[in-house]
Design a protein around this motif. Structure first.
Motif, mmCIF file in Angstrom:
data_model
loop_
_atom_site.group_PDB
_atom_site.id
_atom_site.type_symbol
_atom_site.label_atom_id
_atom_site.label_comp_id
_atom_site.label_asym_id
_atom_site.label_seq_id
_atom_site.Cartn_x
_atom_site.Cartn_y
_atom_site.Cartn_z
ATOM 1 N N ASN A 167 0.815 -1.227 0.000
ATOM 2 C CA ASN A 167 0.000 0.000 0.000
ATOM 3 C C ASN A 167 0.845 1.272 0.000
ATOM 4 O OD1 ASN A 167 -2.535 -1.312 -0.078
ATOM 5 N ND2 ASN A 167 -2.479 -1.635 2.138
ATOM 6 N N ALA A 168 2.051 1.172 -0.547
ATOM 7 C CA ALA A 168 2.870 2.372 -0.711
ATOM 8 C C ALA A 168 2.178 3.335 -1.661
ATOM 9 C CB ALA A 168 4.241 1.995 -1.261
ATOM 10 N N LYS A 169 2.253 4.633 -1.369
ATOM 11 C CA LYS A 169 1.598 5.630 -2.212
ATOM 12 C C LYS A 169 2.572 6.095 -3.289
ATOM 13 C CE LYS A 169 -1.645 8.137 -0.708
ATOM 14 N NZ LYS A 169 -2.540 9.099 -0.008
ATOM 15 N N VAL A 170 2.138 6.063 -4.540
ATOM 16 C CA VAL A 170 2.989 6.453 -5.661
ATOM 17 C C VAL A 170 2.244 7.417 -6.571
ATOM 18 C CG1 VAL A 170 4.143 4.204 -5.606
ATOM 19 C CG2 VAL A 170 2.234 4.568 -7.184
ATOM 20 N N PRO A 171 2.971 8.249 -7.344
ATOM 21 C CA PRO A 171 2.316 9.089 -8.357
ATOM 22 C C PRO A 171 1.878 8.210 -9.518
ATOM 23 C CG PRO A 171 4.704 9.359 -8.451
ATOM 24 C CD PRO A 171 4.420 8.496 -7.253
ATOM 25 N N LEU A 172 0.586 8.158 -9.786
ATOM 26 C CA LEU A 172 0.050 7.251 -10.805
ATOM 27 C C LEU A 172 -0.181 7.953 -12.136
ATOM 28 C CD1 LEU A 172 -1.069 4.390 -11.403
ATOM 29 C CD2 LEU A 172 -3.316 5.222 -10.662
ATOM 30 N N PHE A 173 -0.863 9.110 -12.097
ATOM 31 C CA PHE A 173 -1.212 9.810 -13.335
ATOM 32 C C PHE A 173 -0.834 11.286 -13.258
ATOM 33 C CE2 PHE A 173 -4.908 6.657 -13.401
ATOM 34 C CZ PHE A 173 -4.252 5.777 -14.263
ATOM 35 N N GLN A 196 -6.566 15.889 -19.399
ATOM 36 C CA GLN A 196 -5.894 14.737 -19.975
ATOM 37 C C GLN A 196 -5.182 13.949 -18.871
ATOM 38 O OE1 GLN A 196 -3.581 15.751 -23.582
ATOM 39 N NE2 GLN A 196 -4.554 17.755 -23.453
ATOM 40 N N VAL A 197 -5.429 12.648 -18.846
ATOM 41 C CA VAL A 197 -4.820 11.760 -17.854
ATOM 42 C C VAL A 197 -3.690 10.995 -18.527
ATOM 43 C CG1 VAL A 197 -5.235 9.865 -16.249
ATOM 44 C CG2 VAL A 197 -7.044 11.545 -16.695
ATOM 45 N N GLN A 198 -2.486 11.105 -17.953
ATOM 46 C CA GLN A 198 -1.303 10.491 -18.553
ATOM 47 C C GLN A 198 -0.546 9.682 -17.502
ATOM 48 O OE1 GLN A 198 0.672 14.095 -19.653
ATOM 49 N NE2 GLN A 198 -0.571 14.439 -21.490
ATOM 50 N N LEU A 199 0.012 8.559 -17.922
ATOM 51 C CA LEU A 199 0.753 7.684 -17.020
ATOM 52 C C LEU A 199 2.044 8.365 -16.552
ATOM 53 C CD1 LEU A 199 0.177 4.740 -16.110
ATOM 54 C CD2 LEU A 199 1.830 3.993 -17.846
ATOM 55 N N THR A 200 2.425 8.133 -15.302
ATOM 56 C CA THR A 200 3.703 8.643 -14.806
ATOM 57 C C THR A 200 4.811 7.633 -15.082
ATOM 58 O OG1 THR A 200 3.478 7.641 -12.615
ATOM 59 C CG2 THR A 200 2.538 9.853 -12.919
ATOM 60 N N ASP A 201 6.033 8.092 -14.997
ATOM 61 C CA ASP A 201 7.188 7.212 -15.178
ATOM 62 C C ASP A 201 7.208 6.127 -14.114
ATOM 63 O OD1 ASP A 201 9.819 6.626 -16.469
ATOM 64 O OD2 ASP A 201 10.579 7.135 -14.488
ATOM 65 N N THR A 202 6.835 6.480 -12.883
ATOM 66 C CA THR A 202 6.800 5.500 -11.788
ATOM 67 C C THR A 202 5.806 4.389 -12.082
ATOM 68 O OG1 THR A 202 7.404 7.187 -10.167
ATOM 69 C CG2 THR A 202 6.370 5.188 -9.323
ATOM 70 N N ALA A 203 4.601 4.765 -12.510
ATOM 71 C CA ALA A 203 3.571 3.774 -12.810
ATOM 72 C C ALA A 203 3.959 2.928 -14.016
ATOM 73 C CB ALA A 203 2.240 4.470 -13.060
ATOM 74 N N LYS A 209 7.559 -3.845 -15.153
ATOM 75 C CA LYS A 209 8.217 -4.857 -14.323
ATOM 76 C C LYS A 209 7.267 -5.989 -13.975
ATOM 77 C CE LYS A 209 10.800 -5.402 -9.992
ATOM 78 N NZ LYS A 209 11.357 -4.693 -8.810
ATOM 79 N N THR A 210 6.033 -5.656 -13.623
ATOM 80 C CA THR A 210 5.063 -6.677 -13.223
ATOM 81 C C THR A 210 4.757 -7.642 -14.360
ATOM 82 O OG1 THR A 210 4.034 -5.192 -11.604
ATOM 83 C CG2 THR A 210 2.709 -7.059 -12.379
ATOM 84 N N PHE A 211 4.581 -7.095 -15.564
ATOM 85 C CA PHE A 211 4.126 -7.930 -16.674
ATOM 86 C C PHE A 211 5.222 -8.279 -17.677
ATOM 87 C CE2 PHE A 211 0.343 -5.500 -15.241
ATOM 88 C CZ PHE A 211 -0.360 -6.580 -14.710
ATOM 89 N N GLY A 212 6.453 -7.890 -17.364
ATOM 90 C CA GLY A 212 7.577 -8.267 -18.206
ATOM 91 C C GLY A 212 7.530 -7.677 -19.599
ATOM 92 N N VAL A 213 7.138 -6.406 -19.703
ATOM 93 C CA VAL A 213 7.028 -5.736 -20.995
ATOM 94 C C VAL A 213 7.782 -4.405 -20.942
ATOM 95 C CG1 VAL A 213 4.808 -6.812 -21.485
ATOM 96 C CG2 VAL A 213 4.869 -4.584 -20.346
ATOM 97 N N THR A 214 7.801 -3.701 -22.063
ATOM 98 C CA THR A 214 8.419 -2.370 -22.122
ATOM 99 C C THR A 214 7.474 -1.353 -22.764
ATOM 100 O OG1 THR A 214 9.440 -2.887 -24.261
ATOM 101 C CG2 THR A 214 10.752 -3.334 -22.268
ATOM 102 N N ALA A 215 6.204 -1.728 -22.916
ATOM 103 C CA ALA A 215 5.248 -0.913 -23.675
ATOM 104 C C ALA A 215 4.760 0.322 -22.925
ATOM 105 C CB ALA A 215 4.052 -1.771 -24.072
ATOM 106 N N PHE A 216 4.803 0.304 -21.597
ATOM 107 C CA PHE A 216 4.286 1.426 -20.819
ATOM 108 C C PHE A 216 5.364 2.497 -20.677
ATOM 109 C CE2 PHE A 216 1.888 -2.319 -19.450
ATOM 110 C CZ PHE A 216 0.590 -1.880 -19.664
ATOM 111 N N THR A 217 5.001 3.749 -20.949
ATOM 112 C CA THR A 217 5.969 4.842 -20.934
ATOM 113 C C THR A 217 5.431 6.055 -20.186
ATOM 114 O OG1 THR A 217 5.121 5.694 -23.043
ATOM 115 C CG2 THR A 217 6.958 4.124 -23.144
ATOM 116 N N ASP A 218 6.351 6.912 -19.758
ATOM 117 C CA ASP A 218 5.971 8.162 -19.113
ATOM 118 C C ASP A 218 5.168 9.018 -20.084
ATOM 119 O OD1 ASP A 218 5.946 10.180 -17.133
ATOM 120 O OD2 ASP A 218 7.678 11.166 -18.050
#
Length: 230
Positions: A167-173, A196-203, A209-218
């Protein structure tokens, strides 16, 4: 890189809607020059103490509703499907078709203060809470669950707790309010449409890492937010 900020638009929205509690009496203090115009008081007006903190011009002490609805970008849904990653609301969150595929999260609380922009930075301060709802990303036995969202108008950020990280708090969007439109609905509630809602680098890193991909970007576009508040 300049970060687009939601603060100015958020301030206008809250001031324009029924949430306005009134400007604080911090400007004119009833200055009167009646009586003896050459008095010592007129020659030496009182000055505020240097250490006094600026008072907010408006304050919303307690937000009670209604919701933050995110119309999901179709490209995101296509990308998730191609990766074999499913996403679904949790808790009191729900999936609707209000704006096409829409993720809806009830507002459960919060407070906002608005200061003179020339005196305080950031001049919009506070939080908008969405306790008890969230999102779960899953693929096979792997999951990443984010919940209890908090919108921070001062930083133009939506933060969340990550269940799989204790339950660590992280910047999501990131929240980009450049195209924000302000109005009222039929019930007189303030509406903020177009953020506009955009993904953060942390998210993005956590998802990769969780899904073993590289598709998610800041700054990956997620969708458009529609906030209705009272």
């Amino acid at each position: 890189m300049r970060r687009p900020r939601l603060a100015a638009a958020t301030a206008s929205a809250f001031l324009a809607g029924p949430l306005l509690l009134g400007l604080a009496a911090c400007g004119d203090s009833g200055d009167s020059n009646g009586g003896s115009g050459g008095s010592a008081a007129a020659a030496a007006p009182a000055t505020p103490a240097a250490s006094a903190s600026p008072a907010p011009q408006a304050a919303i002490a307690a937000l009670t509703g209604s919701d933050t609805a995110v119309a999901v970008d179709p490209a995101v849904l296509t990308a998730l499907k191609s990766l074999g990653v499913a996403v679904a609301p949790t808790g009191t969150g729900k999936l609707t078709q209000q704006y096409g595929p829409t993720l809806d999260f009830p507002i459960t609380g919060g407070a906002v203060k608005i200061f003179d922009r020339t005196q305080v930075t950031p001049y919009v301060q506070g939080h908008i809470e969405h306790q008890g709802s969230g999102l779960r990303f899953s693929a096979g036995t792997k999951t990443l669950t984010v919940q209890n969202f908090t919108v921070d108008p001062g930083t133009s950020m939506l933060n969340a707790e990550v269940v799989e990280m204790g339950n660590a708090k992280v910047p999501l969007f990131h929240l980009d309010g450049t195209n924000l439109k302000i109005s009222k609905d039929s019930a007189g509630r303030a509406k903020l449409d177009g953020t506009q809602v955009q993904l953060t680098d942390t998210a993005a890193g956590a998802l990769n890492k969780t899904f073993g991909v590289t598709a998610f970007t800041d700054r990956m576009p997620i969708g458009i937010a529609h906030i209705t508040a009272d």
